[in-house]
Design a protein around this motif. Structure first.
Motif, PDB file in Angstrom:
ATOM      1  N   LEU A  82     -18.195  71.189  58.485  1.00 42.51           N
ATOM      2  CA  LEU A  82     -17.184  69.974  58.504  1.00 42.51           C
ATOM      3  C   LEU A  82     -15.866  70.285  58.861  1.00 42.51           C
ATOM      4  O   LEU A  82     -14.803  69.336  58.859  1.00 42.51           O
ATOM      5  N   ALA A  83     -15.617  71.537  59.324  1.00 41.70           N
ATOM      6  CA  ALA A  83     -14.330  72.083  59.157  1.00 41.70           C
ATOM      7  C   ALA A  83     -13.729  71.377  60.749  1.00 41.70           C
ATOM      8  O   ALA A  83     -14.263  71.297  61.805  1.00 41.70           O
ATOM      9  N   PRO A  84     -12.485  70.926  60.637  1.00 39.81           N
ATOM     10  CA  PRO A  84     -11.897  70.175  61.775  1.00 39.81           C
ATOM     11  C   PRO A  84     -11.754  70.927  62.892  1.00 39.81           C
ATOM     12  O   PRO A  84     -11.319  72.156  62.848  1.00 39.81           O
ATOM     13  N   LYS A  85     -12.047  70.676  64.092  1.00 42.13           N
ATOM     14  CA  LYS A  85     -11.926  71.449  65.146  1.00 42.13           C
ATOM     15  C   LYS A  85     -10.489  71.719  65.700  1.00 42.13           C
ATOM     16  O   LYS A  85      -9.393  70.907  65.828  1.00 42.13           O
ATOM     17  N   LEU A  86     -10.065  72.912  65.920  1.00 44.01           N
ATOM     18  CA  LEU A  86      -8.775  73.237  66.514  1.00 44.01           C
ATOM     19  C   LEU A  86      -8.645  72.933  67.905  1.00 44.01           C
ATOM     20  O   LEU A  86      -9.757  72.945  68.647  1.00 44.01           O
ATOM     21  N   PRO A  87      -7.399  72.545  68.295  1.00 46.44           N
ATOM     22  CA  PRO A  87      -7.001  72.238  69.847  1.00 46.44           C
ATOM     23  C   PRO A  87      -7.571  73.617  70.536  1.00 46.44           C
ATOM     24  O   PRO A  87      -7.219  74.531  70.376  1.00 46.44           O
ATOM     25  N   ALA A  88      -8.339  73.193  71.558  1.00 46.78           N
ATOM     26  CA  ALA A  88      -8.839  74.272  72.584  1.00 46.78           C
ATOM     27  C   ALA A  88      -7.828  75.044  73.286  1.00 46.78           C
ATOM     28  O   ALA A  88      -7.920  76.367  73.543  1.00 46.78           O
ATOM     29  N   GLU A  89      -6.548  74.538  73.660  1.00 46.34           N
ATOM     30  CA  GLU A  89      -5.483  74.879  74.221  1.00 46.34           C
ATOM     31  C   GLU A  89      -5.126  76.354  73.249  1.00 46.34           C
ATOM     32  O   GLU A  89      -4.225  77.041  74.023  1.00 46.34           O
ATOM     33  N   ALA A  90      -5.021  76.133  71.906  1.00 44.19           N
ATOM     34  CA  ALA A  90      -4.463  77.199  71.128  1.00 44.19           C
ATOM     35  C   ALA A  90      -5.172  78.507  71.388  1.00 44.19           C
ATOM     36  O   ALA A  90      -4.739  79.488  71.157  1.00 44.19           O
ATOM     37  N   PHE A  91      -6.268  78.665  72.103  1.00 37.71           N
ATOM     38  CA  PHE A  91      -7.240  79.925  72.186  1.00 37.71           C
ATOM     39  C   PHE A  91      -7.639  80.329  73.758  1.00 37.71           C
ATOM     40  O   PHE A  91      -8.059  81.155  73.877  1.00 37.71           O
ATOM     41  N   VAL A  92      -7.627  79.239  74.257  1.00 34.02           N
ATOM     42  CA  VAL A  92      -8.001  79.218  75.894  1.00 34.02           C
ATOM     43  C   VAL A  92      -6.936  78.833  76.717  1.00 34.02           C
ATOM     44  O   VAL A  92      -6.193  78.163  76.675  1.00 34.02           O
ATOM     45  N   LEU A  93      -6.892  79.787  78.025  1.00 37.38           N
ATOM     46  CA  LEU A  93      -5.729  79.665  78.766  1.00 37.38           C
ATOM     47  C   LEU A  93      -6.235  78.756  80.175  1.00 37.38           C
ATOM     48  O   LEU A  93      -7.420  78.519  80.205  1.00 37.38           O
ATOM     49  N   ASP A  94      -5.403  78.111  80.890  1.00 40.27           N
ATOM     50  CA  ASP A  94      -5.729  77.480  81.874  1.00 40.27           C
ATOM     51  C   ASP A  94      -6.330  78.225  82.911  1.00 40.27           C
ATOM     52  O   ASP A  94      -5.503  78.924  83.479  1.00 40.27           O
ATOM     53  N   VAL A  95      -7.619  78.025  83.307  1.00 37.87           N
ATOM     54  CA  VAL A  95      -8.307  78.812  84.268  1.00 37.87           C
ATOM     55  C   VAL A  95      -7.801  78.369  85.690  1.00 37.87           C
ATOM     56  O   VAL A  95      -7.951  79.155  86.670  1.00 37.87           O
ATOM     57  N   ASN A  96      -7.259  77.179  85.809  1.00 38.42           N
ATOM     58  CA  ASN A  96      -6.873  76.612  87.140  1.00 38.42           C
ATOM     59  C   ASN A  96      -5.386  77.222  87.284  1.00 38.42           C
ATOM     60  O   ASN A  96      -4.673  76.772  88.500  1.00 38.42           O
ATOM     61  N   HIS A  97      -4.772  77.725  86.497  1.00 35.68           N
ATOM     62  CA  HIS A  97      -3.301  78.351  86.573  1.00 35.68           C
ATOM     63  C   HIS A  97      -3.165  79.079  88.086  1.00 35.68           C
ATOM     64  O   HIS A  97      -3.947  80.163  88.019  1.00 35.68           O
ATOM     65  N   PRO A  98      -2.168  79.071  88.963  1.00 37.72           N
ATOM     66  CA  PRO A  98      -2.291  80.060  89.745  1.00 37.72           C
ATOM     67  C   PRO A  98      -1.791  81.410  89.583  1.00 37.72           C
ATOM     68  O   PRO A  98      -2.120  82.182  90.392  1.00 37.72           O
ATOM     69  N   GLU A  99      -1.644  81.555  88.354  1.00 40.90           N
ATOM     70  CA  GLU A  99      -1.250  83.090  88.073  1.00 40.90           C
ATOM     71  C   GLU A  99      -2.509  83.950  87.950  1.00 40.90           C
ATOM     72  O   GLU A  99      -2.441  85.020  88.285  1.00 40.90           O
ATOM     73  N   TRP A 100      -3.591  83.283  87.684  1.00 35.33           N
ATOM     74  CA  TRP A 100      -4.956  83.844  87.605  1.00 35.33           C
ATOM     75  C   TRP A 100      -5.466  84.308  88.723  1.00 35.33           C
ATOM     76  O   TRP A 100      -6.412  84.779  89.031  1.00 35.33           O
ATOM     77  N   ASP A 101      -4.728  83.555  89.893  1.00 34.14           N
ATOM     78  CA  ASP A 101      -5.224  84.123  91.183  1.00 34.14           C
ATOM     79  C   ASP A 101      -4.960  85.473  91.835  1.00 34.14           C
ATOM     80  O   ASP A 101      -5.735  86.020  92.672  1.00 34.14           O
ATOM     81  N   ASP A 102      -3.857  85.967  91.291  1.00 33.64           N
ATOM     82  CA  ASP A 102      -3.691  87.366  91.254  1.00 33.64           C
ATOM     83  C   ASP A 102      -4.581  88.504  90.514  1.00 33.64           C
ATOM     84  O   ASP A 102      -4.803  88.242  89.504  1.00 33.64           O
ATOM     85  N   ARG A 103      -5.211  89.441  91.629  1.00 30.43           N
ATOM     86  CA  ARG A 103      -6.319  90.176  90.770  1.00 30.43           C
ATOM     87  C   ARG A 103      -5.249  91.481  90.227  1.00 30.43           C
ATOM     88  O   ARG A 103      -4.616  92.205  90.917  1.00 30.43           O
ATOM     89  N   MET A 104      -5.263  91.567  88.941  1.00 28.42           N
ATOM     90  CA  MET A 104      -4.575  92.585  88.392  1.00 28.42           C
ATOM     91  C   MET A 104      -5.378  93.701  87.623  1.00 28.42           C
ATOM     92  O   MET A 104      -6.103  93.305  86.935  1.00 28.42           O
ATOM     93  N   VAL A 105      -5.390  94.827  88.287  1.00 30.72           N
ATOM     94  CA  VAL A 105      -6.325  95.974  87.869  1.00 30.72           C
ATOM     95  C   VAL A 105      -5.598  96.785  87.033  1.00 30.72           C
ATOM     96  O   VAL A 105      -4.504  97.089  87.523  1.00 30.72           O
TER      97      VAL A 105
END
Length: 214
Positions: free
Chosen positions: A45-68
């Motif tokens: 019954l625990a209230p759900k936390l906002p997903a934004e607290a743990f998950v980043l926006d996958v559509n953010h252009p920052e993640w288009d750069d491949r950082m190895v």
């Protein structure tokens, strides 16, 4: 077995309070089943936390750069060390010929220079790779701090407060759960069962007055 620690506590294993005979032990195990089900229901019954607290926006252009993540090529330096060591062993084994024969004078003079150049090149490349790793780690740390600052407002979200309130209330309620008799029956947890049922009622009935209003 799921909820191993929970069973251990409810059975009183740490207190060495288990019955001796097998039949009574089996009844003891069954006596905690209802309490385990109530506790599992309460945690669901625990209230759900906002997903934004743990998950980043996958559509953010920052993640288009491949950082190895940069790595140190240890195999390459192992080969360089093997080459230097092999040349030194070869020179030591043929020391008399190398020093006495004038024909090998040029080789004798060039060998230390070549070994020194090989060692210097390997060390320079190693230092560059270590510098890249340190710079990458620093960038990741700074970027993580920026993301934390960007997400700080979520801590003031009502769902976050309800979540914290729920778990603090649950810990306080769970701390009062205890076996009040040794009849090896579900009635041994009569008072604790009522407390958990009241806890479940408070958070499962939308019409009831909750500690924090919806």
């Amino acid at each position: 077995m799921d909820n191993y620690s929970l069973y251990i506590r409810l059975l009183g294993v740490r207190d060495e309070n288990l019955p001796v005979f097998k039949d009574m032990r089996l009844k003891r195990y069954k006596s905690v089943q209802k309490m385990v089900e109530l506790i599992e229901t309460a945690t669901h019954l625990a209230p759900k936390l906002p997903a934004e607290a743990f998950v980043l926006d996958v559509n953010h252009p920052e993640w288009d750069d491949r950082m190895v993540y940069p790595k140190i090529n240890f195999l390459k330096y192992a080969y360089a060390g093997l080459a230097i060591g092999s040349s030194m062993v070869f020179y030591s084994y043929n020391y008399n010929i190398m020093t006495a024969n004038l024909r090998f004078r040029t080789f004798r003079y060039l060998l230390p220079i070549l070994n020194l150049a090989l060692f210097g090149a390997a060390y320079q490349q190693y230092r560059e790779q270590v510098l890249k790793i340190n710079l990458f780690d620093e960038y990741v740390w700074l970027r993580s701090q920026e993301l934390v600052k960007e997400k700080e407002f979520i801590l003031e979200h009502p769902d976050f407060k309800r979540h914290v309130w729920f778990w603090e209330d649950f810990k306080e309620t769970f701390a009062r759960v205890h076996r009040q008799a040794n009849n090896h029956h579900a009635s041994d947890f009569a008072d604790s069962e009522l407390m958990l049922q009241d806890f479940i009622r408070r958070y499962s009935n939308p019409d009831a007055q909750l500690p924090i209003a919806r």
